[in-house]
Design a protein around this motif. Structure first.
Motif, PDB file in Angstrom:
ATOM      1  N   LEU A 268       0.821  -1.209   0.000  1.00  0.00           N
ATOM      2  CA  LEU A 268       0.000   0.000   0.000  1.00  0.00           C
ATOM      3  C   LEU A 268       0.855   1.259   0.000  1.00  0.00           C
ATOM      4  N   VAL A 269       1.955   1.265   0.757  1.00  0.00           N
ATOM      5  CA  VAL A 269       2.866   2.423   0.743  1.00  0.00           C
ATOM      6  C   VAL A 269       3.510   2.558  -0.634  1.00  0.00           C
ATOM      7  N   ALA A 270       3.938   1.439  -1.196  1.00  0.00           N
ATOM      8  CA  ALA A 270       4.643   1.447  -2.485  1.00  0.00           C
ATOM      9  C   ALA A 270       3.793   2.011  -3.609  1.00  0.00           C
ATOM     10  N   THR A 271       2.489   1.884  -3.504  1.00  0.00           N
ATOM     11  CA  THR A 271       1.594   2.305  -4.584  1.00  0.00           C
ATOM     12  C   THR A 271       0.808   3.569  -4.243  1.00  0.00           C
ATOM     13  N   SER A 272       1.161   4.222  -3.147  1.00  0.00           N
ATOM     14  CA  SER A 272       0.418   5.398  -2.684  1.00  0.00           C
ATOM     15  C   SER A 272       1.113   6.700  -3.065  1.00  0.00           C
ATOM     16  N   ILE A 273       0.350   7.618  -3.556  1.00  0.00           N
ATOM     17  CA  ILE A 273       0.900   8.925  -3.918  1.00  0.00           C
ATOM     18  C   ILE A 273       1.138   9.803  -2.689  1.00  0.00           C
ATOM     19  N   HIS A 274       0.402   9.575  -1.614  1.00  0.00           N
ATOM     20  CA  HIS A 274       0.468  10.467  -0.458  1.00  0.00           C
ATOM     21  C   HIS A 274       1.815  10.437   0.263  1.00  0.00           C
ATOM     22  N   PRO A 275       2.381   9.268   0.576  1.00  0.00           N
ATOM     23  CA  PRO A 275       3.727   9.286   1.168  1.00  0.00           C
ATOM     24  C   PRO A 275       4.770   9.850   0.205  1.00  0.00           C
ATOM     25  N   GLU A 276       4.575   9.593  -1.088  1.00  0.00           N
ATOM     26  CA  GLU A 276       5.511  10.111  -2.089  1.00  0.00           C
ATOM     27  C   GLU A 276       5.474  11.636  -2.100  1.00  0.00           C
ATOM     28  N   ARG A 277       4.280  12.214  -2.106  1.00  0.00           N
ATOM     29  CA  ARG A 277       4.145  13.675  -2.108  1.00  0.00           C
ATOM     30  C   ARG A 277       4.687  14.302  -0.823  1.00  0.00           C
ATOM     31  N   ALA A 278       4.581  13.566   0.292  1.00  0.00           N
ATOM     32  CA  ALA A 278       5.087  14.069   1.580  1.00  0.00           C
ATOM     33  C   ALA A 278       6.601  13.912   1.690  1.00  0.00           C
ATOM     34  N   GLY A 279       7.211  13.228   0.707  1.00  0.00           N
ATOM     35  CA  GLY A 279       8.657  13.042   0.711  1.00  0.00           C
ATOM     36  C   GLY A 279       9.148  11.979   1.672  1.00  0.00           C
ATOM     37  N   VAL A 280       8.251  11.063   2.059  1.00  0.00           N
ATOM     38  CA  VAL A 280       8.625  10.039   3.047  1.00  0.00           C
ATOM     39  C   VAL A 280       8.409   8.606   2.546  1.00  0.00           C
ATOM     40  N   GLN A 281       8.034   8.446   1.294  1.00  0.00           N
ATOM     41  CA  GLN A 281       7.733   7.106   0.796  1.00  0.00           C
ATOM     42  C   GLN A 281       8.930   6.168   0.906  1.00  0.00           C
ATOM     43  N   ILE A 282      10.084   6.573   0.420  1.00  0.00           N
ATOM     44  CA  ILE A 282      11.259   5.695   0.428  1.00  0.00           C
ATOM     45  C   ILE A 282      11.717   5.403   1.860  1.00  0.00           C
ATOM     46  N   PRO A 283      11.834   6.399   2.745  1.00  0.00           N
ATOM     47  CA  PRO A 283      12.189   6.065   4.131  1.00  0.00           C
ATOM     48  C   PRO A 283      11.165   5.143   4.807  1.00  0.00           C
ATOM     49  N   LEU A 284       9.889   5.322   4.480  1.00  0.00           N
ATOM     50  CA  LEU A 284       8.854   4.460   5.059  1.00  0.00           C
ATOM     51  C   LEU A 284       8.978   3.043   4.521  1.00  0.00           C
ATOM     52  N   LEU A 285       9.217   2.896   3.220  1.00  0.00           N
ATOM     53  CA  LEU A 285       9.429   1.565   2.641  1.00  0.00           C
ATOM     54  C   LEU A 285      10.649   0.894   3.272  1.00  0.00           C
ATOM     55  N   GLN A 286      11.727   1.647   3.421  1.00  0.00           N
ATOM     56  CA  GLN A 286      12.941   1.077   4.023  1.00  0.00           C
ATOM     57  C   GLN A 286      12.677   0.637   5.464  1.00  0.00           C
ATOM     58  N   THR A 287      11.927   1.428   6.209  1.00  0.00           N
ATOM     59  CA  THR A 287      11.582   1.068   7.585  1.00  0.00           C
ATOM     60  C   THR A 287      10.812  -0.240   7.616  1.00  0.00           C
ATOM     61  N   LEU A 288       9.831  -0.370   6.745  1.00  0.00           N
ATOM     62  CA  LEU A 288       9.036  -1.602   6.714  1.00  0.00           C
ATOM     63  C   LEU A 288       9.907  -2.809   6.360  1.00  0.00           C
ATOM     64  N   LEU A 289      10.809  -2.647   5.388  1.00  0.00           N
ATOM     65  CA  LEU A 289      11.725  -3.746   5.046  1.00  0.00           C
ATOM     66  C   LEU A 289      12.646  -4.067   6.218  1.00  0.00           C
ATOM     67  N   ASP A 290      13.183  -3.045   6.855  1.00  0.00           N
ATOM     68  CA  ASP A 290      14.061  -3.256   8.005  1.00  0.00           C
ATOM     69  C   ASP A 290      13.350  -3.984   9.140  1.00  0.00           C
ATOM     70  N   ARG A 291      12.032  -3.811   9.198  1.00  0.00           N
ATOM     71  CA  ARG A 291      11.249  -4.429  10.265  1.00  0.00           C
ATOM     72  C   ARG A 291      10.642  -5.771   9.846  1.00  0.00           C
ATOM     73  N   GLY A 292      11.056  -6.304   8.687  1.00  0.00           N
ATOM     74  CA  GLY A 292      10.662  -7.656   8.304  1.00  0.00           C
ATOM     75  C   GLY A 292       9.685  -7.798   7.161  1.00  0.00           C
ATOM     76  N   ALA A 293       9.225  -6.712   6.588  1.00  0.00           N
ATOM     77  CA  ALA A 293       8.304  -6.821   5.457  1.00  0.00           C
ATOM     78  C   ALA A 293       9.020  -7.464   4.272  1.00  0.00           C
ATOM     79  N   THR A 294       8.252  -8.112   3.422  1.00  0.00           N
ATOM     80  CA  THR A 294       8.796  -8.753   2.227  1.00  0.00           C
ATOM     81  C   THR A 294       8.088  -8.223   0.987  1.00  0.00           C
ATOM     82  N   PHE A 295       8.725  -8.420  -0.170  1.00  0.00           N
ATOM     83  CA  PHE A 295       8.172  -7.916  -1.433  1.00  0.00           C
ATOM     84  C   PHE A 295       6.888  -8.616  -1.836  1.00  0.00           C
TER      85      PHE A 295
END
Length: 192
Positions: free
Chosen positions: A119-146
């Motif tokens: 949902l983060v990867a496909t959302s425009i809102h985190p991208e527009r806020a400039g936090v999409q990539i850090p949020l994706l990295q956080t989720l991966l660091d915390r165990g999320a998978t592709f």
């Protein structure tokens, strides 16, 4: 019926039940306040709500998407009026994960099988806020998978999901981390 649908309920009876539960207070009301705290970036309120009611972190919305609070960090697949991303969303996400949120939980948004990462990867809102990539990295660091085990067999790769939703930076992010590329994804990213 349209009012119920606008609030992401399957029908009028479920919407009325939800309103009655809100009027009584308790679990439903706490969940709604916590969801609002997330989209408003009110980490203090969210912290107090989780301390007072630890079960909130695994609770699910009564709405048709059946999202957890973690899903609300994506600003995607939930109520339209809650699809916004505060600047401190990474901190809010870490708070939820530290409290026991399941990074692998899937919501029923868009036909089901939607993890917070997708949902983060496909959302425009985190991208527009400039936090999409850090949020994706956080989720991966915390165990999320592709790839979510609950994802539909017809669902595209995460790179192609990003591309289909106009999220080229997220697509590059996943490709750089070894996500599978088919011809469509490789061509779109200039990696033929």
């Amino acid at each position: 019926f349209r009012t119920a649908r606008a609030h992401r309920f399957e029908g009028w009876p479920r919407f009325v039940h939800h309103l009655e539960e809100l009027a009584r207070g308790g679990g439903t009301s706490d969940f709604e306040v916590a969801a609002e705290a997330i989209v408003e970036g009110d980490i203090g309120l969210l912290r107090r709500l989780l301390a007072a009611n630890p079960a909130l972190v695994t609770a699910r919305s009564e709405r048709e998407h059946r999202a957890t609070l973690l899903h609300y960090t994506a600003a995607n697949g939930v109520e339209d009026f809650r699809q916004k991303t505060p600047n401190n969303i990474v901190e809010l996400t870490n708070l939820l994960l530290d409290a026991g949120a399941d990074v692998h939980a899937a919501s029923d948004a868009y036909g089901g099988g939607c993890t917070t990462l997708l949902l983060v990867a496909t959302s425009i809102h985190p991208e527009r806020a400039g936090v999409q990539i850090p949020l994706l990295q956080t989720l991966l660091d915390r165990g999320a998978t592709f790839v979510s085990p609950g994802a539909h067999a017809t669902r595209r790769s995460i790179v192609n999901e990003c591309l289909a939703n106009g999220q080229i930076n997220a697509a590059r992010f996943f490709a750089d981390r070894g996500a599978a590329l088919d011809l469509e994804g490789a061509a779109a990213l200039g990696r033929l």
